[in-house]
Design a protein around this motif. Structure first.
Motif, mmCIF file in Angstrom:
data_model
loop_
_atom_site.group_PDB
_atom_site.id
_atom_site.type_symbol
_atom_site.label_atom_id
_atom_site.label_comp_id
_atom_site.label_asym_id
_atom_site.label_seq_id
_atom_site.Cartn_x
_atom_site.Cartn_y
_atom_site.Cartn_z
ATOM 1 N N GLU A 94 62.534 79.239 39.850
ATOM 2 C CA GLU A 94 63.076 78.766 41.122
ATOM 3 C C GLU A 94 62.239 77.621 41.680
ATOM 4 O O GLU A 94 62.772 76.641 42.208
ATOM 5 C CB GLU A 94 63.132 79.919 42.126
ATOM 6 C CG GLU A 94 63.812 79.543 43.426
ATOM 7 C CD GLU A 94 63.912 80.705 44.400
ATOM 8 O OE1 GLU A 94 64.547 80.533 45.457
ATOM 9 O OE2 GLU A 94 63.351 81.784 44.109
ATOM 10 N N LYS B 227 63.184 74.347 39.871
ATOM 11 C CA LYS B 227 64.605 74.146 39.568
ATOM 12 C C LYS B 227 65.042 72.687 39.657
ATOM 13 O O LYS B 227 66.001 72.279 39.005
ATOM 14 C CB LYS B 227 65.477 75.021 40.459
ATOM 15 C CG LYS B 227 65.533 74.636 41.919
ATOM 16 C CD LYS B 227 66.484 75.551 42.675
ATOM 17 C CE LYS B 227 66.621 75.163 44.131
ATOM 18 N NZ LYS B 227 67.560 76.058 44.853
ATOM 19 N N SER C 189 70.721 86.758 39.765
ATOM 20 C CA SER C 189 69.936 86.249 40.891
ATOM 21 C C SER C 189 69.508 84.805 40.638
ATOM 22 O O SER C 189 69.580 83.954 41.538
ATOM 23 C CB SER C 189 68.701 87.138 41.093
ATOM 24 O OG SER C 189 67.856 86.615 42.099
ATOM 25 N N ALA C 190 69.076 84.513 39.413
ATOM 26 C CA ALA C 190 68.660 83.155 39.065
ATOM 27 C C ALA C 190 69.799 82.165 39.239
ATOM 28 O O ALA C 190 69.609 81.056 39.733
ATOM 29 C CB ALA C 190 68.140 83.123 37.625
ATOM 30 N N ARG D 139 72.422 82.505 41.238
ATOM 31 C CA ARG D 139 72.721 82.358 42.661
ATOM 32 C C ARG D 139 71.727 81.432 43.350
ATOM 33 O O ARG D 139 72.043 80.810 44.369
ATOM 34 C CB ARG D 139 72.709 83.730 43.342
ATOM 35 C CG ARG D 139 73.896 84.615 42.968
ATOM 36 C CD ARG D 139 73.833 85.949 43.692
ATOM 37 N NE ARG D 139 74.982 86.790 43.399
ATOM 38 C CZ ARG D 139 75.180 88.003 43.923
ATOM 39 N NH1 ARG D 139 74.293 88.501 44.772
ATOM 40 N NH2 ARG D 139 76.244 88.711 43.587
ATOM 41 N N LYS D 140 70.532 81.326 42.782
ATOM 42 C CA LYS D 140 69.511 80.435 43.332
ATOM 43 C C LYS D 140 69.578 79.035 42.741
ATOM 44 O O LYS D 140 68.717 78.202 43.014
ATOM 45 C CB LYS D 140 68.127 81.040 43.096
ATOM 46 C CG LYS D 140 67.898 82.330 43.875
ATOM 47 C CD LYS D 140 66.569 82.983 43.521
ATOM 48 C CE LYS D 140 66.370 84.267 44.318
ATOM 49 N NZ LYS D 140 65.103 84.968 43.977
ATOM 50 N N VAL E 136 69.349 78.125 39.548
ATOM 51 C CA VAL E 136 68.377 77.893 38.483
ATOM 52 C C VAL E 136 69.035 77.726 37.116
ATOM 53 O O VAL E 136 68.523 77.000 36.261
ATOM 54 C CB VAL E 136 67.361 79.066 38.439
ATOM 55 C CG1 VAL E 136 66.464 78.970 37.218
ATOM 56 C CG2 VAL E 136 66.536 79.079 39.716
#
Length: 364
Positions: A93, A96, A113-114, A116-117, A119
């Motif tokens: 993150e 990124k 999760s990655a 959604r961030k 990444v």
């Protein structure tokens, strides 16, 4: 020195039945140009570098089976970064906007999760020649091809078969196991799946996990420890301090080496588990190499070697291993289809609430 191509000139003149005498200097120049070209190609190959982020588990085996053979095949350098999920996800993150890691492996919910961030990016599965060989559950576990499953594992209950029988997840709380059970902490990868199966045994599969967390809280004085690492369970079992515990199948090999009768439960409610996936970093600087590496890792030969080394259960359905090896893995179409895996978005969207509930009821 300018390196023109004298072979082209000689070929053209030959076609016209002419003979051209190249000066010795030209021959020398040609030799130098060839050496420069070869050196340039070698340097370019040496500059090819793929950076991957993986778990620290079994790195000696991965180096021998996966990393070094791939480097030989691609004539490139493979840089391997290891760490736990939290550390590696944080690094992805943080970088990124200028990624230094090209591809990574992680659990399905961490992979979601990655993404959604911002990444990771979708994987073009048409570039993976081994994609169609995968079990269906591994092909698109996150949706939109945000990750490709390369291994998965069952989670069930390991127990002393000479002391107790386990036919249901509810058996963890029967009288003969009071004070002889270990249970995974909710913060571990084994915690939520074990709670999920307890809920199913209770007839409650609500995503809040409130009912199973409450049940664990009611029996917390009967539980020896809420473990953080699977190695803790093996040690407690070896010392005969516990008789049963939910564990991941990847840890089963340690129990087979113990001189005591241990069994893997097949509860009536079924087995749960988890999956690890490959992800492609958004803006990866070596995307072509990343695709080559993923395809190499998913190949039947590499997945077979990893399975035979008891490193990973194969996601490639073409892998065939001996009964002895299969007994230590999550292996075979029947076993794979029976797994009741929690959806990654359910884990991701509820884990903060699970932790709050756990701390309120169990860890008080």
């Amino acid at each position: 020195m300018k390196c023109d191509n004298p072979f082209r000139t000689r070929h053209a003149h030959s076609a016209m039945q002419r003979t051209v005498q190249l000066p010795s200097l030209s021959v020398t120049a040609l030799s130098l140009c060839s050496l420069i070209a070869l050196g340039s190609s070698a340097a370019q190959a040496a500059d090819e570098k793929l950076v991957i982020s993986v778990y620290g588990f079994a790195q000696d085996a991965f180096s021998e089976i996966v990393y070094k053979p791939f480097e030989e095949q691609c004539q490139c350098e493979l840089v391997v970064e290891t760490g736990n999920s939290v550390e590696r996800l944080a690094k992805l993150e943080a970088r990124k906007d200028d990624p230094e890691i090209d591809m990574a492996v992680m659990s399905t919910h961490d992979a979601l999760s990655a993404n959604r961030k911002g990444v990771t990016q979708a994987i073009d599965v048409s570039r993976l020649s081994n994609f169609d060989k995968l079990y269906d559950i591994a092909k698109d576990p996150l949706g939109d091809h945000l990750g490709i499953g390369y291994t998965f594992y069952a989670t069930s209950i390991v127990y002393r078969s000479d002391k107790v029988s386990i036919d249901s997840w509810q058996d963890l709380f029967k009288d003969e196991l009071k004070g002889r059970v270990a249970f995974p902490n909710v913060t571990t990868n084994q915690g939520p799946p074990a709670l999920y199966m307890l809920g199913k045994a209770m007839g409650d599969d609500d995503a809040s996990l409130e009912a199973p967390i409450k049940q664990v809280a009611e029996h917390r004085d009967d539980i020896v420890t809420f473990y953080e690492r699977s190695s803790q369970v093996a040690q407690l079992m070896q010392q005969e301090e516990i008789l049963a515990a939910p564990v991941g199948r990847f840890a089963w090999g340690a129990y087979t080496k113990m001189d005591m009768p241990l069994a893997w439960a097949t509860p009536t409610e079924g087995q749960t588990g988890g999956m690890n996936v490959m992800v492609l970093t958004k803006g990866a600087k070596h995307e072509d190499l990343a695709y080559q590496f993923m395809d190499f890792w998913l190949s039947t030969g590499i997945q077979t070697q990893l399975a035979e080394a008891l490193v990973d259960s194969p996601a490639n359905a073409e892998v065939i291993v001996s009964d002895e090896v299969a007994g230590n893995l999550t292996y075979g179409a029947e076993t794979v289809s029976s797994l009741k895996l929690m959806a990654p978005d359910v884990i991701l969207d509820n884990r903060d609430q699970w932790l709050e509930s756990w701390n309120d009821k169990v860890a008080q």
